[in-house]
Design an enzyme around this catalytic site. Structure first.
Site, PDB file in Angstrom:
ATOM      1  N   ASP A 322       0.929  -1.296  -0.003  1.00 44.44           N
ATOM      2  CA  ASP A 322      -0.034   0.010   0.047  1.00 44.44           C
ATOM      3  C   ASP A 322       0.691   1.128  -0.126  1.00 44.44           C
ATOM      4  OD1 ASP A 322      -2.266  -1.283  -0.179  1.00 44.44           O
ATOM      5  OD2 ASP A 322      -3.040  -1.122   1.939  1.00 44.44           O
ATOM      6  N   TYR A 409      -9.774  -0.547   3.245  1.00 39.54           N
ATOM      7  CA  TYR A 409      -9.199  -0.475   4.591  1.00 39.54           C
ATOM      8  C   TYR A 409      -8.965   0.898   4.854  1.00 39.54           C
ATOM      9  CZ  TYR A 409      -8.863  -5.467   5.929  1.00 39.54           C
ATOM     10  OH  TYR A 409      -9.138  -6.626   6.118  1.00 39.54           O
TER      11      TYR A 409
END
Ligand SMILES: *[C@@H]1O[C@H](CO)[C@@H](O)[C@H](O)[C@H]1NC(C)=O
Ligand SMILES: *[C@@H]1O[C@H](CO)[C@@H](O)[C@H](O)[C@H]1NC(C)=O
Ligand SMILES: *[C@@H]1O[C@H](CO)[C@@H](O)[C@H](O)[C@H]1NC(C)=O
Ligand SMILES: *[C@@H]1O[C@H](CO)[C@@H](O)[C@H](O)[C@H]1NC(C)=O
Ligand SMILES: *[C@@H]1O[C@H](CO)[C@@H](O)[C@H](O)[C@H]1NC(C)=O
Ligand SMILES: *[C@@H]1O[C@H](CO)[C@@H](O)[C@H](O)[C@H]1NC(C)=O
Ligand SMILES: *[C@@H]1O[C@H](CO)[C@@H](O)[C@H](O)[C@H]1NC(C)=O
Ligand SMILES: *[C@@H]1O[C@H](CO)[C@@H](O)[C@H](O)[C@H]1NC(C)=O
Ligand SMILES: *[C@@H]1O[C@H](CO)[C@@H](O)[C@H](O)[C@H]1NC(C)=O
Ligand SMILES: *[C@@H]1O[C@H](CO)[C@@H](O)[C@H](O)[C@H]1NC(C)=O
Length: 644
Positions: A322, A409
């Site tokens: 990420d 998320y």
């Protein structure tokens, strides 16, 4: 993911609530690039590569931080030390990745170097190219047919871009997988994918280069997927009572531009498009030695590896990095006052950039606040007849918070500073399930003038009848002399890792140090030879120590999209460099194996992990022995009992 990021970066426009405190201090050399500097970088690069004749997109524009010795020199003599101000731009120009270093010191910014990256891996994706890629299926005949075949309504479909990983191919093009979801009846798109499709987009060609429909798998129902308050029906609860943190003397901290001073701490808050929040130059005032002492040179999340555990066609490729692929800074969202941060918080804004090199503001990107309610130390003395007494000190901690949302998320990142000298970085997950497991990685760079020593505790069996106890604890100290010695998994067995300076002793002769109280270890779920694990090899251990090297910043590599794992912590440490009595970097890997439970649906309550960097023989005694508890404040509605 693209749509989420876009929403994030461009929403809540221009709500600037951070109040900069005017100060004379010269500009801090670790301050993030200002919007004006980002524009100068863009203009300088565009001057060399006019967009009229070049395909140019920016994937990173950030501070090219000066060497550590220059920063430390500046820190001790800020008014007389001049520090170079440089930017690093990573741009894709006509399908080639350029690393361009720009001198910002002069009015006319100049290009100092311009190198082409020829190895494997690609830079962080831009938001614009993800948006462009996710628009493609909606006008692509075969996809439209697939939607019709499933009886779905095309105008209720939204798509998102996912990095597609690397699975051993010799050659990779810059591609992403696009996955589409139903937005009808509920905005909880992540639980309603249109499964059974493979849509591969080449970002350079900006076309769908591979399409497959493996057959109809029904889209989950929207029932019970809503999480917006406005769409909930009674009963509501449990009830939360209102609270206000009233600080009659104002907050205990001061933020001067990006420099924070609070209680006995001083540190700098930086912000980077890739790393997001960066804490630097943290030092603590020693009341007995009458001076500030350095603790942490720099700390930030270096990478976050999320390998979903599902080998099927729909999921196998989901092995996300990420920070490197989507950018923690680029994915930082605006904090919601009074909800994400309490009423006594102050906020800092940040700037990132878009693909065209234009600055993009993130209002309220970081908040800073004091947190009350814990106990610092206490004792009730009951052993002295007729003379029992209590000494107790309440604790006030400082929290620096930021939230990074990548797709489904949300990562809540807290840096907690304690006056007792501890720094506790924490990461918590919330948001929406996409299914299966998750790993989170955390990294930290520690202190300039400390050096590696490994201390492990072991249990000793008593066998000679010398004691009524069957066992006791003893300590066994081992010094990690090289990178290989320092590759450990700490937290499984009792054991402690201290970073000490053997050249500095306390009054009673202990090595001055800090110790790592680790997070619960999360072991990699994949085999060493699995491609995602080769790329994410920095998760093989939860502690690594390397000699400081300014360019070794990203545990999974600088170019992590489609990387082949050639530039990771695991590769750098193969040199087995000396770390004893050296300027070192401590890397700590923390993880959350998120095995979904029903309570995580339709949105999951926070799941968190934290570790502590705690002074260990750093001070000669308890540094908060003489702390004064705050004055009791009467406030309407509060019970007014107090022992003071
Ligand atoms: C804060 O620093 C920036 C440069 O990083 C500078 O442009 C700005 O004027 C400073 N603001 C204050 C209030 O000192
Ligand atoms: C630096 O200069 C400012 C005024 O420009 C002054 O207030 C400050 O005390 C100086 N700092 C040091 C460390 O000399
Ligand atoms: C995205 O598409 C728009 C409109 O076609 C175009 O102007 C822009 O350059 C594209 N951006 C990227 C990064 O592909
Ligand atoms: C498709 O969705 C749009 C937007 O929700 C709606 O306006 C339209 O009526 C729908 N069409 C059908 C055939 O259901
Ligand atoms: C990469 O793209 C080129 C065309 O741009 C194509 O010829 C080649 O086959 C592609 N490689 C892979 C591995 O997909
Ligand atoms: C998603 O659905 C909401 C509610 O129906 C609608 O307002 C919004 O426009 C939709 N967005 C997209 C991109 O389809
Ligand atoms: C969804 O809920 C409604 C009532 O709230 C019910 O009538 C419907 O059957 C449910 N649909 C599914 C697919 O479960
Ligand atoms: C404690 O106080 C009690 C009652 O006042 C007294 O009888 C007793 O002697 C005291 N004990 C000591 C050790 O002072
Ligand atoms: C710093 O790290 C880079 C990348 O691992 C390496 O190429 C370089 O040799 C290192 N420099 C030193 C002085 O070790
Ligand atoms: C709180 O203060 C008020 C006014 O000073 C007093 O009347 C009340 O008894 C106090 N309550 C307690 C629990 O001490």
């Amino acid at each position: 993911m693209a749509s989420t990021m876009k929403l994030v970066l461009f929403s809540a426009l221009m709500f600037f609530s951070f109040q900069a405190v005017v100060s004379d201090t010269p500009q801090h050399p670790l301050n993030p690039l200002t919007s004006e500097e980002i524009i100068r970088v863009r203009n300088t690069v565009q001057e060399k590569y006019p967009t009229s004749s070049n395909r140019l997109s920016f994937h990173y524009i950030g501070l090219d931080d000066p060497e550590k010795d220059i920063i430390l020199q500046w820190e001790s003599t800020p008014n007389t030390t001049t520090v170079p101000r440089k930017a690093l731009a990573i741009a894709i120009i006509n399908s080639q990745t350029h690393e361009i270093v720009i001198d910002l010191q002069k009015e006319n910014a100049i290009i100092l170097s311009d190198n082409i990256h020829r190895g494997n891996g690609f830079p962080t994706l831009s938001v614009a190219e993800q948006d462009n890629a996710t628009a493609l299926p909606l006008t692509y005949g075969p996809f439209i047919d697939s939607v019709k075949k499933r009886g779905l309504n095309l105008s209720e479909v939204v798509c998102s871009a996912f990095t597609s990983g690397w699975f051993g191919e010799a050659q990779n093009n810059r591609t992403v997988r696009v996955e589409c979801f139903m937005n009808e009846s509920s905005p909880n798109i992540w639980v309603r994918p249109i499964s059974g499709l493979t849509i591969l987009v080449d970002l350079e060609l900006m076309t769908i280069v591979e399409y497959e429909d493996r057959g109809i798998i029904p889209v989950a129902t929207a029932n019970n997927t809503e999480y917006r308050l406005s769409h909930q029906k009674p009963p509501f609860g449990p009830k939360q009572h209102s609270q206000a943190t009233h600080q009659p003397d104002g907050p205990g901290f001061q933020i001067s531009n990006h420099s924070v001073s609070w209680a006995n701490w001083k540190f700098h808050i930086g912000f980077d498009p890739r790393a997001g929040l960066v804490i630097s130059l943290a030092s603590i005032y020693d009341l007995e030695k009458h001076k500030s002492r350095r603790v942490l040179y720099k700390g930030y999340i270096s990478e976050l590896f999320v390998p979903y555990q599902d080998p099927t066609d729909d999921f196998y490729y989901k092995t996300f990095f990420d920070a490197g692929e989507f950018g923690f800074g680029l994915s930082t969202v605006s904090l919601v006052p009074n909800l994400d941060c309490p009423s006594n918080a102050e906020f800092l804004d940040a700037y990132v950039h878009d693909a065209s090199g234009t600055p993009v503001p993130i209002p309220n990107a970081v908040c800073v606040f004091e947190q009350y309610g814990s106990i610092m130390w206490r004792h009730t003395e009951t052993g002295i007849p007729n003379d029992s007494f209590v000494e107790t000190r309440t604790e006030v901690n400082l929290i620096v918070r930021t939230i990074v949302t990548v797709g489904n998320y949300d990562n809540i990142i807290d840096w907690k500073f304690k006056t007792s000298g501890s720094i506790i970085p924490a990461i918590a997950l919330s948001g929406i399930l996409e299914i299966k497991g998750v790993d989170i990685k955390h990294k930290d760079e520690i202190k300039s003038d400390q050096h590696g020593t490994l201390t492990s505790l072991k249990t000793v069996r008593v066998t000679d009848g010398s004691s009524k106890r069957k066992s006791y604890w003893t300590t066994e100290t081992e010094t990690a002399k090289s990178e290989n010695d320092a590759k450990i998994i700490i937290g499984n067995a009792p054991g402690e890792l201290s970073v000490v300076n053997p050249n500095k002793k306390t009054a009673v002769g202990n090595d001055v140090g800090y110790r790592l109280i680790p997070a619960i270890p999360a072991h990699p779920l994949l085999t060493d030879d699995d491609y995602p694990q080769i790329r994410g090899a920095f998760t093989n251990f939860n502690v690594w120590v390397t000699p400081y090297n300014r360019t070794e910043k990203w545990a999974g590599g600088l170019y992590v999209d489609h990387s082949h794992g050639e530039d990771t912590l695991a590769v750098w440490t193969q040199k087995n460099r000396d770390i004893e009595n050296k300027d070192i970097v401590l890397w700590h890997v923390t993880g959350i194996h998120h095995v979904p439970a029903q309570e995580d649906f339709p949105i999951m309550p926070l799941l968190s992990t934290a570790f502590e960097l705690r002074p260990t023989n750093f001070f000669d005694r308890n540094p908060v022995l003489k702390t004064l508890s705050p004055k009791f404040v009467k406030w309407p509605g509060c019970p007014n009992t107090t022992t003071h």
